[in-house]
Design an enzyme around this catalytic site. Structure first.
Site, mmCIF file in Angstrom:
data_model
loop_
_atom_site.group_PDB
_atom_site.id
_atom_site.type_symbol
_atom_site.label_atom_id
_atom_site.label_comp_id
_atom_site.label_asym_id
_atom_site.label_seq_id
_atom_site.Cartn_x
_atom_site.Cartn_y
_atom_site.Cartn_z
ATOM 1 N N PHE A 156 0.856 -1.189 0.000
ATOM 2 C CA PHE A 156 0.000 0.000 0.000
ATOM 3 C C PHE A 156 0.890 1.235 0.000
ATOM 4 O O PHE A 156 0.810 2.097 0.856
ATOM 5 C CB PHE A 156 -0.937 -0.041 1.225
ATOM 6 C CG PHE A 156 -2.149 0.852 1.088
ATOM 7 C CD1 PHE A 156 -3.109 0.598 0.127
ATOM 8 C CD2 PHE A 156 -2.325 1.940 1.935
ATOM 9 C CE1 PHE A 156 -4.242 1.410 0.009
ATOM 10 C CE2 PHE A 156 -3.446 2.765 1.826
ATOM 11 C CZ PHE A 156 -4.407 2.498 0.852
ATOM 12 N N THR A 165 3.115 3.864 -3.057
ATOM 13 C CA THR A 165 2.748 4.796 -4.128
ATOM 14 C C THR A 165 1.773 4.148 -5.116
ATOM 15 O O THR A 165 0.701 4.689 -5.411
ATOM 16 C CB THR A 165 4.020 5.241 -4.881
ATOM 17 O OG1 THR A 165 4.919 5.784 -3.924
ATOM 18 C CG2 THR A 165 3.712 6.270 -5.935
ATOM 19 N N VAL A 166 2.140 2.999 -5.660
ATOM 20 C CA VAL A 166 1.282 2.351 -6.656
ATOM 21 C C VAL A 166 0.080 1.706 -5.975
ATOM 22 O O VAL A 166 -1.063 1.838 -6.440
ATOM 23 C CB VAL A 166 2.087 1.301 -7.470
ATOM 24 C CG1 VAL A 166 1.188 0.606 -8.474
ATOM 25 C CG2 VAL A 166 3.265 1.968 -8.180
ATOM 26 N N LYS A 217 9.229 -4.923 -12.093
ATOM 27 C CA LYS A 217 10.084 -5.177 -13.268
ATOM 28 C C LYS A 217 11.233 -6.111 -12.931
ATOM 29 O O LYS A 217 11.605 -6.956 -13.732
ATOM 30 C CB LYS A 217 10.593 -3.857 -13.857
ATOM 31 C CG LYS A 217 11.590 -3.116 -12.985
ATOM 32 C CD LYS A 217 11.479 -1.619 -13.111
ATOM 33 C CE LYS A 217 10.458 -1.115 -12.125
ATOM 34 N NZ LYS A 217 10.530 0.280 -11.754
ATOM 35 N N GLY A 220 10.676 14.813 -6.352
ATOM 36 C CA GLY A 220 10.103 13.469 -6.220
ATOM 37 C C GLY A 220 10.229 12.630 -7.478
ATOM 38 O O GLY A 220 9.609 11.571 -7.593
ATOM 39 N N LYS A 234 13.591 -3.403 -17.675
ATOM 40 C CA LYS A 234 12.438 -3.198 -18.566
ATOM 41 C C LYS A 234 12.776 -3.651 -19.981
ATOM 42 O O LYS A 234 11.936 -4.244 -20.668
ATOM 43 C CB LYS A 234 12.039 -1.727 -18.553
ATOM 44 C CG LYS A 234 11.539 -1.259 -17.192
ATOM 45 C CD LYS A 234 11.456 0.252 -17.140
ATOM 46 C CE LYS A 234 10.995 0.754 -15.791
ATOM 47 N NZ LYS A 234 11.159 2.213 -15.643
#
Ligand SMILES: NC(=O)c1ccc[n+]([C@@H]2O[C@H](COP(=O)([O-])OP(=O)(O)OC[C@H]3O[C@@H](n4cnc5c(N)ncnc54)[C@H](OP(=O)(O)O)[C@@H]3O)[C@@H](O)[C@H]2O)c1
Length: 451
Positions: free
Chosen positions: A23, A25-26, A110, A192, A210
């Protein structure tokens, strides 16, 4: 910890119960979408995070079970596990456990997918679940779905792109403000856009993970991230932007990969700061934007751009994966047949990837060579002589006005030549006694990269 309002043992089989691991940022953005506009047939039922009491918010449904104990998730009836914790150890263990129990998993991780994607996809297939990871590459750009669906009929021969928004933010602020690397990095951190420890970004490790995922999905090449050659962003100096501008170029961290056109089983793949034409789509990606360019045998070049990171864009990718799983389950249910592995038409294609015999970071391109020297007569002649001995053609010599002859920057561009030959010439030149700093060489890419 159990929420007394949750009907723990009653469930609507048409609703996919979804547990959110992480829980941050994403995760918070994922929970926001699952709360405000959940995909049909999907319900957020669990939120797992360490120190969960510090994480609770009032805007999720009171039916959601908050827990700091992963066993609560696995003990309950959960259909989809969304992993947005990050890291490969704990997250990998939980993803394996979810897949092994037949659950489907969505992740934006990733590093986990780049290192263990093939194994995890096989595990999903073995146990009848799905593994989706759109958020793991280029954040909000739906590049994996595009490769799987819209471009699935093409044969992709080359992929090139800007896959790290932090590096692009740093480079575009060096470009627009003439800032030094350290100042641009400090700004990115203050705003940020960069972590306190930016190593993964500036060394190219994030982008190469990636790129490894794109190699598997676009080129069907299974390549460990460590086999992809990377060069750090710290090579780039403000003076390089001034010289690049004279050449009609700017500088970007370019990730690119292509199968060799002459030698089977040889994959070219690298992540490195590169000069790109100011007219190219790569140059037009500004700030923290990402862009992916694909060259298809039948369809030609296709470009995809958008936000490469951030809670909002990444969570859209994550929840869209959850929605795709729900749609697939509904199709299987309507067909009223048993859910076989090959029913899952939207499965990523990394399992079809092959191991290249050799992975090389070498691309045959023109090069930009920047020298910072203590000025004296004969320097250009010495460099030209070394180039001539190695059979390399010089294209241009550039020198901008400089404050000091004790640390004079100038640039030599050379025509495309075999990378090993160029390396030998640079090594010879590096031995000469006039250098104040080691020479820096950057490839000059035309269009969307070059092999
Ligand atoms: N942020 C982006 O823009 C972005 C974009 C694309 C992909 N991703 C990927 O998405 C994933 C999550 O990234 P994020 O930016 O959301 O990270 P984040 O803000 O650090 O969130 C991770 C959350 O997981 C929790 N957590 C970490 N380790 C844990 C553990 N062992 N047990 C329980 N909880 C744990 C953290 O708790 P604490 O708060 O206590 O540390 C935090 O709440 C990563 O794989 C990342 O690579 C992120």
């Amino acid at each position: 910890m159990a929420n007394s309002r949750m009907p723990a043992h009653t469930r609507d089989p048409a609703v996919l119960r979804t547990a959110l691991l992480g829980f941050g940022t994403v995760g918070q953005s994922v929970a926001r979408i699952l709360t405000e506009q959940p995909p049909p047939g999907v319900r957020l039922t669990h939120i797992f995070n360490r120190r969960i009491d510090e994480k609770r918010v009032g805007w999720v449904s009171p039916d959601v079970r908050w827990t700091a104990d992963i066993e609560d998730v696995f003990a309950d009836e959960v259909d989809i596990v969304v992993e947005v914790v990050g890291g490969v150890a704990d997250a990998g263990q939980w993803v394996r456990r979810a897949l092994s129990s037949g659950r489907s998993v969505v992740t934006a991780n990733k590093q986990l997918i780049a290192h263990h994607g093939a194994e995890l996809i096989a595990l999903a297939e073995q146990h009848g679940g799905e593994l989706r990871f759109e958020g793991s590459v280029a954040g909000g750009i739906p590049i994996l779905s595009a490769l799987r669906d819209g471009l699935g009929a093409d044969r992709i021969s080359r992929v090139a792109g800007i896959l790290n928004g932090t590096c692009n933010f740093i480079l575009t602020s060096m470009e627009s403000r003439g800032a030094a690397f350290a100042d641009a990095l400090a700004d990115a951190q203050a705003l940020g856009f960069a972590e306190a420890d930016p190593t993964d970004d500036v060394e190219g490790f994030d982008a190469r993970a990636k790129l490894a995922i794109l190699c598997a999905t676009a080129l069907r090449a299974q390549v460990a991230p460590e086999r992809i050659a990377t060069r750090p962003l710290t090579l780039v100096d403000a003076v390089d932007f001034a010289h690049a501008r004279q050449l009609g170029c700017t500088i970007r961290q370019v990730s690119q990969a292509a199968w060799d056109t002459g030698t089977p089983d040889v994959l070219h793949a690298s992540v490195r700061p590169s000069l790109v034409s100011r007219q190219s789509p790569l140059a037009r990606a500004g700030g923290s934007q990402n862009i992916v360019l694909l060259q298809g045998q039948y369809g030609g070049e296709t470009a995809f751009s958008g936000s490469g990171a951030g809670g909002g864009p990444t969570s859209v990718a994550v929840v869209s994966d959850v929605a795709a799983i729900a749609r697939q389950r509904q199709r299987v249910a309507v067909a009223a047949g048993p859910a076989r592995c090959d029913d899952v038409g939207a499965r990523p294609t990394a399992t079809a990837a092959v191991l290249p015999a050799r992975v090389t970071g070498e691309f045959v391109t023109p090069h930009y060579l920047r020298f910072i020297v203590k000025d004296r007569p004969g320097i250009i002649a010495a460099i030209a002589g070394a180039m001539e001995r190695h059979g390399i053609n010089i294209d241009a010599v550039l020198q901008l006005p400089a404050d000091s002859k004790d640390a004079l920057p100038f640039v030599v561009t050379v025509e495309a030549c075999p990378p090993a030959v160029l390396a030998a010439a640079i090594a010879d030149i590096g031995e000469l006694d006039f250098h104040v700093r080691p020479p820096v060489d950057l490839p000059i890419l035309s269009g969307g990269g070059q092999s």
